[in-house]
Write a protein that holds these residues in place. Structure first.
Motif, mmCIF file in Angstrom:
data_model
loop_
_atom_site.group_PDB
_atom_site.id
_atom_site.type_symbol
_atom_site.label_atom_id
_atom_site.label_comp_id
_atom_site.label_asym_id
_atom_site.label_seq_id
_atom_site.Cartn_x
_atom_site.Cartn_y
_atom_site.Cartn_z
ATOM 1 N N ASP A 296 72.868 -0.499 18.148
ATOM 2 C CA ASP A 296 72.089 0.715 18.122
ATOM 3 C C ASP A 296 72.303 1.036 19.738
ATOM 4 N N PHE A 297 71.444 2.099 19.833
ATOM 5 C CA PHE A 297 71.365 2.701 21.152
ATOM 6 C C PHE A 297 69.913 3.239 21.426
ATOM 7 N N GLY A 298 69.605 3.345 22.905
ATOM 8 C CA GLY A 298 68.282 3.696 23.222
ATOM 9 C C GLY A 298 67.736 2.564 23.809
ATOM 10 N N LEU A 299 66.352 2.565 23.729
ATOM 11 C CA LEU A 299 65.594 1.466 24.469
ATOM 12 C C LEU A 299 65.477 0.198 23.468
ATOM 13 N N VAL A 300 65.798 -0.994 24.175
ATOM 14 C CA VAL A 300 65.635 -2.371 23.396
ATOM 15 C C VAL A 300 64.790 -3.083 24.343
ATOM 16 N N LYS A 301 64.013 -4.070 23.957
ATOM 17 C CA LYS A 301 63.186 -4.961 24.561
ATOM 18 C C LYS A 301 63.416 -6.261 23.880
ATOM 19 N N TYR A 302 62.972 -7.391 24.835
ATOM 20 C CA TYR A 302 63.271 -8.769 24.479
ATOM 21 C C TYR A 302 62.147 -9.554 24.959
ATOM 22 N N TYR A 303 61.716 -10.648 24.194
ATOM 23 C CA TYR A 303 60.917 -11.532 24.620
ATOM 24 C C TYR A 303 61.441 -13.009 23.928
ATOM 25 N N MET A 304 60.982 -14.050 24.488
ATOM 26 C CA MET A 304 61.233 -15.227 23.951
ATOM 27 C C MET A 304 60.012 -16.301 23.842
ATOM 28 N N THR A 305 60.122 -17.439 23.186
ATOM 29 C CA THR A 305 59.146 -18.373 23.070
ATOM 30 C C THR A 305 59.944 -19.772 23.146
ATOM 31 N N ALA A 306 59.201 -20.913 23.683
ATOM 32 C CA ALA A 306 59.937 -22.142 23.636
ATOM 33 C C ALA A 306 59.172 -23.006 22.643
ATOM 34 N N ALA A 307 59.871 -24.085 22.173
ATOM 35 C CA ALA A 307 59.336 -25.108 21.092
ATOM 36 C C ALA A 307 59.662 -26.396 21.423
ATOM 37 N N ASP A 308 58.675 -27.309 21.226
ATOM 38 C CA ASP A 308 58.914 -28.733 21.542
ATOM 39 C C ASP A 308 59.405 -29.459 20.347
ATOM 40 N N SER A 309 59.618 -30.919 20.549
ATOM 41 C CA SER A 309 60.146 -31.691 19.583
ATOM 42 C C SER A 309 59.278 -31.733 18.260
#
Length: 423
Positions: A296-309
């Motif tokens: 797509d076009f326009g404004l895109v945002k990202y975030y992330m998370t971490a997971a353990d074992s």
């Protein structure tokens, strides 16, 4: 040894009797030839040096062995008594591990020494501590206390604590829960008050040379893993040449980290969409993720998370934004009339081009030799629409001019193949 006597002459040339003899010793300053070092053997703290000497001076007395530890400037003698000339090896038992410098000296009866070059030795501790013994464990509301008998090794660094939830788990299935070695023989951990799972603990000892003991016998208590990883941090987000979105982040440091998940937020029409990007968890060794699916076009945002074992999930990371513009919005410039002409009797080509809009524009000439995969920049930022390009004799090269503005890439010329024939 030399003996000297003296006479005295008077004015008339008459001589006196000889004086009593005077004994004079001439000091020997010539050192014997050093032995030839031929080998070494190292086992734990035992260092054996071997040498060879066949030509012995008349006043040869024996051998001395000298050593220095780490960066010490002064050598100390390793042998307690002079080694006879029949010896060709010496074993030194050092009192600590680490780097040493040795020399072997041939010595004569006057104390002169012929010394070999320095011999570098590294004694390595490969002997592990014994496994900790006598594990005890106790718990009250929200906390456990694990204890054991102290190890007695002089080079002990500390202890490492492992846990599992299955009493039938092999040692390889235990998970390390102390990121740094403990300096005391006690471990405390906070618990969730509603915890009902049974956790098993084992402890090992580690010394200053990173040798690890076997794991101890286990101790069991109710203990859940409730500690989630810290929230990750995204430090960069950009669009690469293949129109894919690259997300770069700092890796988490948790030892039980399993990996990462990424989330994309964008607006499609009037709908705000948040979706998970990766289908499988991203490996914990990664520090970059490439989103190839966003079309797509326009404004895109990202975030992330971490997971353990044990699937504890961190808080959301910081949010990064990227504005993806349509091609016709990005490329407003056009390079025209790109021409390349060879200069006679040389390996140079004169490059010229035109652009439809010259304000706030600079240029970079990119080249790629025949057989290379990628174009590489040939010039720094150019402000003129011409450049003299020098080629290797007999080479083929692809050339392209790219125009840039303060907002990034603005236009690309056609690609030309230039060829210099061998002269």
């Amino acid at each position: 040894v030399y003996y000297f006597s003296f006479k005295v002459l008077d004015f008339f040339g008459d001589e006196s009797e000889y004086s009593n003899p005077i004994k004079v010793f001439i000091k020997d300053l010539n050192a014997p030839l050093p032995p030839a070092f031929i080998g070494k053997q190292i086992k734990q703290k035992s260092v054996t040096l071997k040498w060879h000497k066949t030509d012995f001076e008349k006043d040869f007395a024996g051998f001395n062995i000298y050593k220095a530890y780490r960066s010490e400037k002064n050598y100390t003698k390793a042998n307690t008594k002079l080694l006879p000339k029949t010896d060709s090896l010496f074993t030194d038992n050092v009192n600590k591990y680490g780097p040493y410098r040795y020399v072997i000296a041939a010595i004569d009866r006057s104390g002169n020494e012929g010394v070999t070059d320095e011999i570098a030795i590294e004694t390595i501790d490969e002997e592990p501590p014994v496994a900790p013994k006598g594990l005890t464990i106790s718990a009250d509301t929200g906390r456990i206390v694990l204890g054991w008998q102290k190890n007695t090794e002089k080079d002990l660094w500390g202890y490492m604590v492992y846990q599992t939830i299955n009493k039938n788990t092999s040692n390889d299935g235990y998970v390390l829960i102390t990121p740094e070695p403990l300096r005391t023989n006690q471990f405390k951990q906070e618990l969730a008050k509603n915890s009902k799972n049974k956790f098993l603990y084992k402890v090992l000892a580690i010394d200053s040379s990173y040798n690890k003991s076997p794991l101890s016998e286990f101790a069991v208590i109710t203990l859940p893993d409730v500690v989630a990883p810290s929230e990750p941090f995204i430090n960069n987000c950009y669009l690469n040449d293949k129109k894919s979105i690259v997300i770069e982040f700092f890796k988490n440091t948790e030892l039980d980290l399993k990996g990462y998940d990424f989330y994309r937020m964008y607006k499609h029409g009037n709908e705000e969409i948040t979706e998970k990007v990766n289908s499988k968890i991203i490996d914990n060794t990664s520090s970059r993720y490439i989103d190839r699916e966003f079309a797509d076009f326009g404004l895109v945002k990202y975030y992330m998370t971490a997971a353990d074992s044990t699937n504890n999930v961190s808080k959301k990371s910081n949010i990064v934004k990227l504005n993806i513009r349509k091609e016709d919005e990005v490329i407003k410039y056009e390079i025209k009339s790109f021409d390349a002409k060879p200069i006679k009797e040389s390996n140079s080509w004169k490059l010229k081009w035109e652009i439809n809009k010259e304000e706030d524009v600079f240029y970079v000439v990119y080249t790629k030799y025949d057989g290379d995969e990628n174009f590489e920049p040939q010039t720094k930022n150019l402000t003129e629409t011409k450049y003299l390009l020098n080629l290797k004799n007999g080479s083929k090269i692809f050339v392209q001019v790219r125009a840039y503005t303060s907002k990034g890439l603005a236009a690309k010329s056609e690609i030309k193949l230039l060829e210099n024939k061998k002269q």
